[in-house]
Design a protein around this motif. Sequence first.
Motif, PDB file in Angstrom:
ATOM      1  N   ILE A 178       0.858  -1.156  -0.124  1.00  0.00           N
ATOM      2  CA  ILE A 178       0.133   0.030  -0.093  1.00  0.00           C
ATOM      3  C   ILE A 178       0.728   1.183  -0.214  1.00  0.00           C
ATOM      4  N   ALA A 179       0.780   1.935  -1.032  1.00  0.00           N
ATOM      5  CA  ALA A 179       1.689   3.171  -1.474  1.00  0.00           C
ATOM      6  C   ALA A 179       1.017   4.413  -0.696  1.00  0.00           C
ATOM      7  N   PHE A 180       1.545   5.325  -0.058  1.00  0.00           N
ATOM      8  CA  PHE A 180       0.803   6.619   0.427  1.00  0.00           C
ATOM      9  C   PHE A 180       1.684   7.788  -0.248  1.00  0.00           C
ATOM     10  N   TYR A 181       0.634   8.607  -0.822  1.00  0.00           N
ATOM     11  CA  TYR A 181       0.908   9.723  -1.574  1.00  0.00           C
ATOM     12  C   TYR A 181       0.383  11.043  -0.814  1.00  0.00           C
ATOM     13  N   PHE A 182       1.243  11.972  -0.815  1.00  0.00           N
ATOM     14  CA  PHE A 182       0.886  13.272   0.068  1.00  0.00           C
ATOM     15  C   PHE A 182       0.938  14.246  -0.938  1.00  0.00           C
ATOM     16  N   LYS A 183      -0.073  15.105  -1.288  1.00  0.00           N
ATOM     17  CA  LYS A 183      -0.192  16.200  -2.181  1.00  0.00           C
ATOM     18  C   LYS A 183       0.204  17.524  -1.302  1.00  0.00           C
ATOM     19  N   ASP A 184       1.331  18.222  -1.487  1.00  0.00           N
ATOM     20  CA  ASP A 184       1.849  19.057  -0.792  1.00  0.00           C
ATOM     21  C   ASP A 184       1.128  20.388  -1.065  1.00  0.00           C
ATOM     22  N   GLU A 185       0.033  20.747  -0.789  1.00  0.00           N
ATOM     23  CA  GLU A 185      -0.579  22.121  -1.292  1.00  0.00           C
ATOM     24  C   GLU A 185      -0.003  23.329  -0.180  1.00  0.00           C
ATOM     25  N   SER A 186       0.794  23.173   0.807  1.00  0.00           N
ATOM     26  CA  SER A 186       1.327  24.098   1.375  1.00  0.00           C
ATOM     27  C   SER A 186       2.330  24.968   0.668  1.00  0.00           C
ATOM     28  N   ALA A 187       2.754  24.256  -0.261  1.00  0.00           N
ATOM     29  CA  ALA A 187       3.861  24.841  -1.262  1.00  0.00           C
ATOM     30  C   ALA A 187       3.209  26.063  -2.133  1.00  0.00           C
ATOM     31  N   HIS A 188       2.136  26.259  -1.998  1.00  0.00           N
ATOM     32  CA  HIS A 188       1.699  27.193  -2.933  1.00  0.00           C
ATOM     33  C   HIS A 188       2.012  28.642  -2.464  1.00  0.00           C
ATOM     34  N   ALA A 209      -2.100  14.561  16.973  1.00  0.00           N
ATOM     35  CA  ALA A 209      -1.030  13.475  17.066  1.00  0.00           C
ATOM     36  C   ALA A 209      -0.508  13.181  15.514  1.00  0.00           C
ATOM     37  N   ALA A 210      -1.499  12.899  14.407  1.00  0.00           N
ATOM     38  CA  ALA A 210      -1.238  12.540  13.291  1.00  0.00           C
ATOM     39  C   ALA A 210      -0.591  13.851  12.718  1.00  0.00           C
ATOM     40  N   ALA A 211      -0.715  14.804  12.868  1.00  0.00           N
ATOM     41  CA  ALA A 211      -0.137  15.994  12.224  1.00  0.00           C
ATOM     42  C   ALA A 211       1.304  16.189  12.893  1.00  0.00           C
ATOM     43  N   TRP A 212       1.593  16.090  14.162  1.00  0.00           N
ATOM     44  CA  TRP A 212       2.837  15.875  14.650  1.00  0.00           C
ATOM     45  C   TRP A 212       3.784  14.744  14.027  1.00  0.00           C
ATOM     46  N   LEU A 213       3.115  13.688  13.827  1.00  0.00           N
ATOM     47  CA  LEU A 213       3.756  12.564  13.109  1.00  0.00           C
ATOM     48  C   LEU A 213       4.449  12.804  11.699  1.00  0.00           C
ATOM     49  N   LEU A 214       3.703  13.548  11.015  1.00  0.00           N
ATOM     50  CA  LEU A 214       3.861  14.103   9.648  1.00  0.00           C
ATOM     51  C   LEU A 214       5.150  14.819   9.583  1.00  0.00           C
ATOM     52  N   GLU A 215       5.548  15.517  10.647  1.00  0.00           N
ATOM     53  CA  GLU A 215       6.838  16.486  10.685  1.00  0.00           C
ATOM     54  C   GLU A 215       7.888  15.430  11.026  1.00  0.00           C
ATOM     55  N   ASP A 216       7.752  14.211  11.525  1.00  0.00           N
ATOM     56  CA  ASP A 216       8.957  13.130  11.398  1.00  0.00           C
ATOM     57  C   ASP A 216       8.906  12.502  10.189  1.00  0.00           C
ATOM     58  N   LEU A 251       8.093  13.747   7.231  1.00  0.00           N
ATOM     59  CA  LEU A 251       8.339  14.359   5.987  1.00  0.00           C
ATOM     60  C   LEU A 251       9.131  15.591   6.029  1.00  0.00           C
ATOM     61  N   GLY A 252       9.457  15.914   7.398  1.00  0.00           N
ATOM     62  CA  GLY A 252      10.485  17.119   7.723  1.00  0.00           C
ATOM     63  C   GLY A 252       9.986  18.232   7.888  1.00  0.00           C
ATOM     64  N   TYR A 253       8.494  18.604   7.712  1.00  0.00           N
ATOM     65  CA  TYR A 253       7.937  19.775   7.832  1.00  0.00           C
ATOM     66  C   TYR A 253       6.819  19.785   8.755  1.00  0.00           C
ATOM     67  N   ARG A 254       6.308  20.755   9.237  1.00  0.00           N
ATOM     68  CA  ARG A 254       5.140  20.891   9.923  1.00  0.00           C
ATOM     69  C   ARG A 254       4.000  21.207   9.073  1.00  0.00           C
ATOM     70  N   TYR A 255       2.806  20.729   9.342  1.00  0.00           N
ATOM     71  CA  TYR A 255       1.471  20.781   8.633  1.00  0.00           C
ATOM     72  C   TYR A 255       0.283  21.120   9.565  1.00  0.00           C
ATOM     73  N   GLY A 256      -0.709  21.563   9.025  1.00  0.00           N
ATOM     74  CA  GLY A 256      -1.683  22.003  10.039  1.00  0.00           C
ATOM     75  C   GLY A 256      -2.762  20.776  10.389  1.00  0.00           C
ATOM     76  N   GLY A 257      -3.457  21.016  11.226  1.00  0.00           N
ATOM     77  CA  GLY A 257      -4.488  20.267  11.969  1.00  0.00           C
ATOM     78  C   GLY A 257      -5.329  19.211  10.768  1.00  0.00           C
ATOM     79  N   ARG A 302       0.421  25.221   6.210  1.00  0.00           N
ATOM     80  CA  ARG A 302       1.803  25.086   6.665  1.00  0.00           C
ATOM     81  C   ARG A 302       1.608  25.132   8.401  1.00  0.00           C
ATOM     82  N   GLY A 303       2.339  24.134   8.952  1.00  0.00           N
ATOM     83  CA  GLY A 303       2.114  24.164  10.325  1.00  0.00           C
ATOM     84  C   GLY A 303       2.530  25.159  11.110  1.00  0.00           C
TER      85      GLY A 303
END
Length: 367
Positions: free
Chosen positions: A54-64, A285-292, A294-300, A332-333
């Motif tokens: 199972i592959a996971f893909y994250f569309k990083d819309e914070s890059a706009h 918690a899942a948002a916190w884990l995303l930083e680990d 992907l290396g960046y913080r994201y919102g709730g 962005r977190g």
Amino acid sequence: MNTADSTATPNLIQPLQVEGRAWVNGALEQLKREAARSADTHLLHVELPAYPGIAFYFKDESAHPSGSLKHRLARSLFLYALCNGRLREGQAVVDASSGSTAISEAWFARMLGLTFTAVMPASTAPQKIRDVQALGGRCDLVEDAGTVHARAAEHARSGACHLDQFGLAERATDWRGNNNIAESIIGQLALEPCKVPTWIVCGAGTGGTSATIGRYLRYRGLDTQLCVAEPTGAAFAHGWQTRDRTVLASQPTLIEGIGRPCVEPGFIFEVVDAVEQVDDADSIAAAWLLEDLLGYRYGGSSGTNFAACLRLAEAMRARGETGSIVTLLCDRGERYRETLYDPAWLAERGVNPSAALKTIRASIGCV
């Protein structure tokens, strides 16, 4: 016979006034140039050992440029207002927003030389308020979040153009293409092993994103299913289950941008295949884990999406299925540094995501 009538100059069809058309044309050209300059956002690929196949893909819309998924919506709303004759040169612009849409709208208003007011709940993350103000926007803060629509309408009665993200989001975006988010995702998956994802997961704020994705999947004849990730007790979840558009949320949420208190006009239930309700602690918690991961913080709301993805993956694994799941990183977190990433702020509201974070880490084999 009336002599005056017989000698009067015949009435001729006169062209409609097109005062300000030159400015409108120029504004549309600016929006087109901005879209052409904007590169597409990244589609990040993550493999989690606990979910083989199972592959996971994250569309990083914070890059706009304006920092969130709402950059696409704000551009569409300005285009919609201009092309429908609702926005003219020098006119004030207003919208009701909990933050990210307001920031993106302020960004475009500044580009077009227009004044912008964001009607926001007073509880909005302070950094979001500062971001709107830094872009030249004004924040009209209201104590009762349920009154933001009425306050925006007051501004409109005074002559402002109400962009009305909640009323117009699902129609302002071209769901058949024009590089909407669904077309972008499917295009970016073209060379991947799973070209057609099993699931796409998104939240529901205005309902525009879920409507666009759901319609596009059907338009393309794809078997991909759409899941809306909702804070527990929010209106979309209740309305989707019963198809009742009068229901209200049964509890509040700390997750900004989604988890609406009522069923918004843009909520299109029929194009959604599943709804996953996620408690606030799990979302954070899942948002916190995303930083680990992907290396960046994201919102709730990104955390809400990720938590829903993990549940879908668990169900796929239990059925022995393989495939891929795509979701959105919405903003962005850093905007939540004083709220969702501040343990003291969370403690004041009785939320402790630590236990949920430990559980999620264990479930994905990342202790």
